[in-house]
Design a protein around this motif. Structure first.
Motif, PDB file in Angstrom:
ATOM      1  N   ARG A 117       0.923  -1.335   0.057  1.00 15.64           N
ATOM      2  CA  ARG A 117      -0.131  -0.008   0.082  1.00 15.64           C
ATOM      3  C   ARG A 117       0.871   1.066  -0.049  1.00 15.64           C
ATOM      4  O   ARG A 117       0.721   2.121  -0.859  1.00 15.64           O
ATOM      5  N   ASN A 118       1.784   1.063   0.822  1.00 19.10           N
ATOM      6  CA  ASN A 118       2.822   2.486   0.703  1.00 19.10           C
ATOM      7  C   ASN A 118       3.540   2.513  -0.363  1.00 19.10           C
ATOM      8  O   ASN A 118       3.544   3.877  -0.798  1.00 19.10           O
ATOM      9  N   ALA A 119       4.001   1.520  -1.363  1.00 23.64           N
ATOM     10  CA  ALA A 119       4.521   1.593  -2.542  1.00 23.64           C
ATOM     11  C   ALA A 119       3.504   2.051  -3.302  1.00 23.64           C
ATOM     12  O   ALA A 119       3.906   3.211  -4.103  1.00 23.64           O
ATOM     13  N   PHE A 120       2.192   1.853  -3.330  1.00 22.46           N
ATOM     14  CA  PHE A 120       1.501   2.289  -4.489  1.00 22.46           C
ATOM     15  C   PHE A 120       1.158   3.863  -4.056  1.00 22.46           C
ATOM     16  O   PHE A 120       0.953   4.551  -5.048  1.00 22.46           O
ATOM     17  N   HIS A 121       1.000   4.144  -2.932  1.00 21.73           N
ATOM     18  CA  HIS A 121       0.872   5.442  -2.649  1.00 21.73           C
ATOM     19  C   HIS A 121       1.962   6.310  -3.166  1.00 21.73           C
ATOM     20  O   HIS A 121       1.854   7.506  -3.474  1.00 21.73           O
ATOM     21  N   MET A 122       3.087   5.810  -3.028  1.00 22.12           N
ATOM     22  CA  MET A 122       4.372   6.683  -3.524  1.00 22.12           C
ATOM     23  C   MET A 122       4.252   6.683  -5.007  1.00 22.12           C
ATOM     24  O   MET A 122       4.528   7.409  -5.527  1.00 22.12           O
ATOM     25  N   HIS A 123       3.513   5.482  -5.759  1.00 18.20           N
ATOM     26  CA  HIS A 123       3.507   5.494  -7.124  1.00 18.20           C
ATOM     27  C   HIS A 123       2.438   6.801  -7.400  1.00 18.20           C
ATOM     28  O   HIS A 123       2.541   7.445  -8.606  1.00 18.20           O
ATOM     29  N   LEU A 124       1.474   6.908  -6.601  1.00 15.03           N
ATOM     30  CA  LEU A 124       0.384   7.789  -6.834  1.00 15.03           C
ATOM     31  C   LEU A 124       0.892   9.295  -6.936  1.00 15.03           C
ATOM     32  O   LEU A 124       0.525  10.096  -7.698  1.00 15.03           O
ATOM     33  N   GLU A 125       1.830   9.739  -6.022  1.00 15.74           N
ATOM     34  CA  GLU A 125       2.538  10.790  -5.946  1.00 15.74           C
ATOM     35  C   GLU A 125       3.422  10.901  -7.112  1.00 15.74           C
ATOM     36  O   GLU A 125       3.987  12.248  -7.354  1.00 15.74           O
ATOM     37  N   ASN A 126       3.808   9.892  -8.011  1.00 17.18           N
ATOM     38  CA  ASN A 126       5.202  10.132  -8.742  1.00 17.18           C
ATOM     39  C   ASN A 126       4.568   9.472 -10.240  1.00 17.18           C
ATOM     40  O   ASN A 126       5.686   9.359 -11.072  1.00 17.18           O
ATOM     41  N   CYS A 127       3.312   9.285 -10.362  1.00 19.81           N
ATOM     42  CA  CYS A 127       2.953   8.520 -11.431  1.00 19.81           C
ATOM     43  C   CYS A 127       3.058   9.468 -12.772  1.00 19.81           C
ATOM     44  O   CYS A 127       3.014  10.434 -12.660  1.00 19.81           O
ATOM     45  N   TRP A 128       3.178   8.722 -13.859  1.00 20.53           N
ATOM     46  CA  TRP A 128       3.282   9.348 -15.241  1.00 20.53           C
ATOM     47  C   TRP A 128       1.862   9.995 -15.805  1.00 20.53           C
ATOM     48  O   TRP A 128       1.103   9.438 -16.101  1.00 20.53           O
ATOM     49  N   GLN A 129       1.953  11.375 -15.412  1.00 20.62           N
ATOM     50  CA  GLN A 129       0.607  11.911 -16.104  1.00 20.62           C
ATOM     51  C   GLN A 129       1.054  12.925 -17.056  1.00 20.62           C
ATOM     52  O   GLN A 129       2.010  13.264 -17.260  1.00 20.62           O
ATOM     53  N   ASP A 130       0.048  13.535 -17.496  1.00 23.73           N
ATOM     54  CA  ASP A 130       0.200  14.540 -18.727  1.00 23.73           C
ATOM     55  C   ASP A 130       0.861  13.860 -19.791  1.00 23.73           C
ATOM     56  O   ASP A 130       1.767  14.475 -20.631  1.00 23.73           O
ATOM     57  N   CYS A 131       0.646  12.340 -19.857  1.00 21.07           N
ATOM     58  CA  CYS A 131       1.325  11.589 -21.221  1.00 21.07           C
ATOM     59  C   CYS A 131       0.359  10.814 -21.828  1.00 21.07           C
ATOM     60  O   CYS A 131      -0.565  10.456 -21.370  1.00 21.07           O
ATOM     61  N   GLU A 132       0.610  10.738 -23.020  1.00 24.42           N
ATOM     62  CA  GLU A 132      -0.107   9.520 -23.730  1.00 24.42           C
ATOM     63  C   GLU A 132       0.612   8.063 -23.561  1.00 24.42           C
ATOM     64  O   GLU A 132       1.674   8.024 -23.539  1.00 24.42           O
ATOM     65  N   VAL A 133      -0.428   7.421 -22.904  1.00 23.22           N
ATOM     66  CA  VAL A 133      -0.028   5.920 -22.518  1.00 23.22           C
ATOM     67  C   VAL A 133      -0.156   5.006 -23.866  1.00 23.22           C
ATOM     68  O   VAL A 133      -0.980   4.989 -24.394  1.00 23.22           O
ATOM     69  N   VAL A 134       1.216   4.935 -24.376  1.00 25.59           N
ATOM     70  CA  VAL A 134       1.450   3.926 -25.417  1.00 25.59           C
ATOM     71  C   VAL A 134       1.024   2.688 -25.392  1.00 25.59           C
ATOM     72  O   VAL A 134       0.452   1.863 -26.066  1.00 25.59           O
ATOM     73  N   ALA A 135       1.616   2.103 -24.488  1.00 28.79           N
ATOM     74  CA  ALA A 135       1.450   0.524 -24.157  1.00 28.79           C
ATOM     75  C   ALA A 135       1.719   0.344 -22.452  1.00 28.79           C
ATOM     76  O   ALA A 135       2.680   0.947 -21.887  1.00 28.79           O
ATOM     77  N   VAL A 136       1.130  -0.711 -21.981  1.00 29.50           N
ATOM     78  CA  VAL A 136       1.515  -1.178 -20.581  1.00 29.50           C
ATOM     79  C   VAL A 136       1.801  -2.704 -20.889  1.00 29.50           C
ATOM     80  O   VAL A 136       1.146  -3.523 -21.311  1.00 29.50           O
ATOM     81  N   GLU A 137       2.826  -3.183 -19.992  1.00 30.16           N
ATOM     82  CA  GLU A 137       3.251  -4.337 -20.049  1.00 30.16           C
ATOM     83  C   GLU A 137       3.407  -5.010 -21.547  1.00 30.16           C
ATOM     84  O   GLU A 137       2.696  -5.865 -21.851  1.00 30.16           O
ATOM     85  N   LYS A 138       4.059  -4.438 -22.099  1.00 38.24           N
ATOM     86  CA  LYS A 138       4.222  -4.444 -23.845  1.00 38.24           C
ATOM     87  C   LYS A 138       5.348  -5.846 -24.014  1.00 38.24           C
ATOM     88  O   LYS A 138       6.600  -5.428 -23.866  1.00 38.24           O
ATOM     89  N   ALA A 139       4.875  -6.777 -24.279  1.00 42.77           N
ATOM     90  CA  ALA A 139       5.822  -7.895 -24.678  1.00 42.77           C
ATOM     91  C   ALA A 139       6.209  -7.830 -26.313  1.00 42.77           C
ATOM     92  O   ALA A 139       5.483  -7.171 -26.960  1.00 42.77           O
TER      93      ALA A 139
END
Length: 271
Positions: A117-139
């Motif tokens: 939970r703490n790691a995820f909250h740190m992610h929310l504070e530092n997530c990649w916003q104002d970007c176009e998501v091109v791919a997630v978990e791209k094999a």
């Protein structure tokens, strides 16, 4: 070096696996091994460099880890939470935050749940916003040399800011993990082949497991930008070729020496 036959045919088989899995990239490496499709990966090269005997156990004998280390399963769940977040639009207000936290609550309790939970909250504070998501978990898979099997990988996150591509790899652990430039060399080479000679940046987002964010003395999150130059891919390809030569020798001899690094190897209990 032993020449790999039918690279194009192998590439087509790998692409069929990618297409069949859809968004289930967690199964990508497993399916390639189960179907005995020749391939290389950053993990294979780094493993054979770390210890040839570990490579023999993991990739030749396919010996399962029993029990599976907690840091494997916890790290995988965290990656799944971030993937779910970005696939939902990377907006904490649209329910993706709640869904991720529910995934954590359904899987862990106690300190492990607190750390996730703490790691995820740190992610929310530092997530990649104002970007176009091109791919997630791209094999992906690509042929890098006719003498080698295709090399495969899974890129955690690809976003775009204007014309610039940003590749992100998420790392978790009790401490920040040292970077390995080979991984990013492979990823950047794939992006340049897929999208042309575009402006591309690579970041490691490190998350450290902590129980209490308010008590820590060193950061729980670190974002590290890694810069590559035009000569890096040549050096990376040489390293892959050397690793493949070691792998072929292990397959030929059906045995491999230990490197003496057992204290930090997940196979040390069953080696």
């Amino acid at each position: 070096m032993t020449r790999c036959r039918n690279s194009e045919e192998i590439q087509q088989k790998i692409q069929a696996v990618i297409d069949g899995l859809g968004t289930d990239s967690d199964r990508f490496a497993d399916v390639l091994r189960e179907e005995a499709i020749p391939h290389l990966s950053y993990s294979q090269i780094s493993t054979v460099e770390f210890c040839q005997h570990r490579y023999w156990l993991q990739y030749i004998c396919m010996q399962p880890l029993e029990p599976v280390p907690e840091y494997f399963t916890k790290g995988r769940l965290f990656h799944q939470c971030l993937a779910s977040f970005y696939r939902a639009g990377a907006d904490p207000k649209n329910g993706s935050k709640t869904a991720a936290l529910q995934m954590i609550a359904d899987s862990y309790d106690g300190d492990h749940q607190l750390q996730l939970r703490n790691a995820f909250h740190m992610h929310l504070e530092n997530c990649w916003q104002d970007c176009e998501v091109v791919a997630v978990e791209k094999a992906f898979s690509m042929i890098i040399d006719s003498a080698l099997p295709p090399i495969v990988g899974v890129i955690d996150l690809i976003v775009r800011q204007g014309s610039k591509f940003i590749l992100v790899d998420h790392k978790t652990g009790r401490n920040f993990v040292p970077q390995d430039e080979l991984q990013m060399m492979i990823y950047v080479e794939y992006i340049r082949r897929e999208y042309g000679n575009v402006d591309c940046e690579f970041y490691y987002d490190h998350y450290r497991w902590v129980n209490h964010l308010e008590r820590i003395r060193k950061p729980a999150f670190q974002r590290e930008c890694v810069h590559l130059n035009s000569k890096d891919w040549t050096m990376g390809l040489s390293r892959i070729q050397r690793g493949y030569e070691q792998i072929e020798l292990i397959r030929k001899n059906n045995r491999a020496p230990r490197a003496g690094k057992c204290f930090c190897c997940p196979y040390h209990g069953c080696c």
